[in-house]
Each structure stands twice: as C-alpha cells, then as structure tokens.
Design a protein around this motif. Structure first.
Motif, PDB file in Angstrom:
ATOM      1  N   VAL A 139     -16.776  -0.190   2.532  1.00 57.09           N
ATOM      2  CA  VAL A 139     -15.772  -0.143   3.457  1.00 57.09           C
ATOM      3  C   VAL A 139     -16.052   0.734   4.410  1.00 57.09           C
ATOM      4  N   ALA A 140     -15.974   0.474   5.663  1.00 59.17           N
ATOM      5  CA  ALA A 140     -16.125   1.345   6.780  1.00 59.17           C
ATOM      6  C   ALA A 140     -14.957   1.067   7.846  1.00 59.17           C
ATOM      7  N   LEU A 141     -14.554   2.183   8.449  1.00 63.71           N
ATOM      8  CA  LEU A 141     -13.725   2.204   9.599  1.00 63.71           C
ATOM      9  C   LEU A 141     -14.346   2.537  10.954  1.00 63.71           C
ATOM     10  N   LEU A 142     -14.407   1.678  11.558  1.00 63.10           N
ATOM     11  CA  LEU A 142     -15.317   1.698  12.826  1.00 63.10           C
ATOM     12  C   LEU A 142     -14.860   0.798  13.904  1.00 63.10           C
ATOM     13  N   GLU A 143     -15.496   0.803  15.218  1.00 66.00           N
ATOM     14  CA  GLU A 143     -15.133   0.030  16.432  1.00 66.00           C
ATOM     15  C   GLU A 143     -15.948  -1.275  15.979  1.00 66.00           C
ATOM     16  N   LEU A 144     -15.504  -2.219  16.112  1.00 65.61           N
ATOM     17  CA  LEU A 144     -16.412  -3.730  15.948  1.00 65.61           C
ATOM     18  C   LEU A 144     -16.360  -4.174  17.262  1.00 65.61           C
ATOM     19  N   GLY A 145     -17.473  -5.298  17.512  1.00 66.56           N
ATOM     20  CA  GLY A 145     -17.538  -6.166  18.486  1.00 66.56           C
ATOM     21  C   GLY A 145     -17.849  -5.254  19.825  1.00 66.56           C
TER      22      GLY A 145
ATOM     23  N   VAL B  51     -11.288  -2.189  10.094  1.00 69.48           N
ATOM     24  CA  VAL B  51     -11.549  -2.430   8.516  1.00 69.48           C
ATOM     25  C   VAL B  51     -12.555  -3.328   8.530  1.00 69.48           C
ATOM     26  N   ALA B  52     -13.791  -2.701   7.884  1.00 71.75           N
ATOM     27  CA  ALA B  52     -15.074  -3.500   7.898  1.00 71.75           C
ATOM     28  C   ALA B  52     -15.347  -3.544   6.287  1.00 71.75           C
ATOM     29  N   LEU B  53     -15.916  -4.594   5.819  1.00 78.14           N
ATOM     30  CA  LEU B  53     -16.843  -4.779   4.624  1.00 78.14           C
ATOM     31  C   LEU B  53     -18.125  -4.655   5.001  1.00 78.14           C
ATOM     32  N   VAL B  54     -18.730  -3.784   4.530  1.00 73.31           N
ATOM     33  CA  VAL B  54     -20.426  -3.617   4.803  1.00 73.31           C
ATOM     34  C   VAL B  54     -21.249  -4.553   3.642  1.00 73.31           C
ATOM     35  N   ASP B  55     -21.895  -5.271   4.137  1.00 74.50           N
ATOM     36  CA  ASP B  55     -22.656  -5.690   2.780  1.00 74.50           C
ATOM     37  C   ASP B  55     -24.011  -6.135   3.057  1.00 74.50           C
TER      38      ASP B  55
END
Length: 135
Positions: free
Chosen positions: A47-53, A114-118
């Motif tokens: 799980v990562a907290l970062l800017e997306l898009g 909030v992102a799931l990193v897989d």
C-alpha cells in the motif's frame, strides 16, 4: 473497531491501483474522527500513499523494475519469471498504511492518493482490509 474486506481486480500486469475512493466511502460511513488502517493480506502486494495520474504511478513501477528486475536471480522461483521479486517488494512498499480521519473524511495531503501496488501478475484478485478505529 470496524472492519471491512474489499476485493480488487488488479489485472494481468503490474499495477498501481487507486483505492482512494473505496477508502473514502468506508470512512464516510463512520462519520467521525479516528484512524483508517489499510492492510493488504498478501505476501506480494503493498500500500502506497502518492500522487496518482500525473506519471508518478508509472515512475514508481519503473523504479521497482530497476530495483527488482524480472530475471532469474530470485531464489523464490515459482510462478511467472521474476516472481520472487514480488515477495521482496513488501519490504520496500509495506502491506499497510494508516491515515488520519477527521469528520468522516480522509486527512490526505492535496495530491495524495491511496494505492494498492501489485507486481504479481499471477494473482489478479486481491483483498484489502479497511479498519477504522474511532477517536
């Protein structure tokens, strides 16, 4: 503590999957201050907290490819080529994050998601445990 398990289909390629809205919906239903714990009960996801898009998600995947290449160096060698790297990744991107909640809203920074990193292309179905601890 209130807790809910959500399912996420990440697909057949490595991904950074945005779960911010699912998290926001969960805490909105709580309607109070507290902490949201986001936990991925998998040995090959984080799980990562970062800017997306804005390209940051692609940059993260690119950096992980450099740090954890898909080749035959990994002792944990079942599954697709380079699968062992997926088991190392949670040491870099942990399988959890804790986020403050104020008035039923995630207290994230302006550009945080909030992102799931897989990286595991062998498992397309993931679960994420959302747990809310009220103030």
């Amino acid at each position: 503590m209130r807790s809910e398990l959500i399912s996420v289909t990440t697909g057949s390629r490595e991904t950074v999957y945005d779960i911010t809205q699912k998290c926001a919906d969960f805490v909105r239903s709580q309607g109070e201050d507290g902490l949201l714990n986001v936990f991925v009960p998998h040995a090959t996801a984080g799980v990562a907290l970062l800017e997306l898009g804005s390209g940051s998600d692609d940059d993260l995947l690119s950096a992980l490819r450099e740090l954890l290449p898909t080749d035959d160096r990994w002792r944990h060698a079942h599954g697709s080529p380079g699968h062992g790297r997926s088991h190392v990744m949670p040491a870099l991107i942990p399988p959890y994050a804790t986020i403050p909640v104020l008035g039923g809203r995630l207290a994230l920074g302006t550009w945080q998601s909030v992102a799931l990193v897989d990286l595991n292309v062998d498992n397309q179905q993931r679960q994420v445990r959302l747990s809310f601890l009220s103030d």
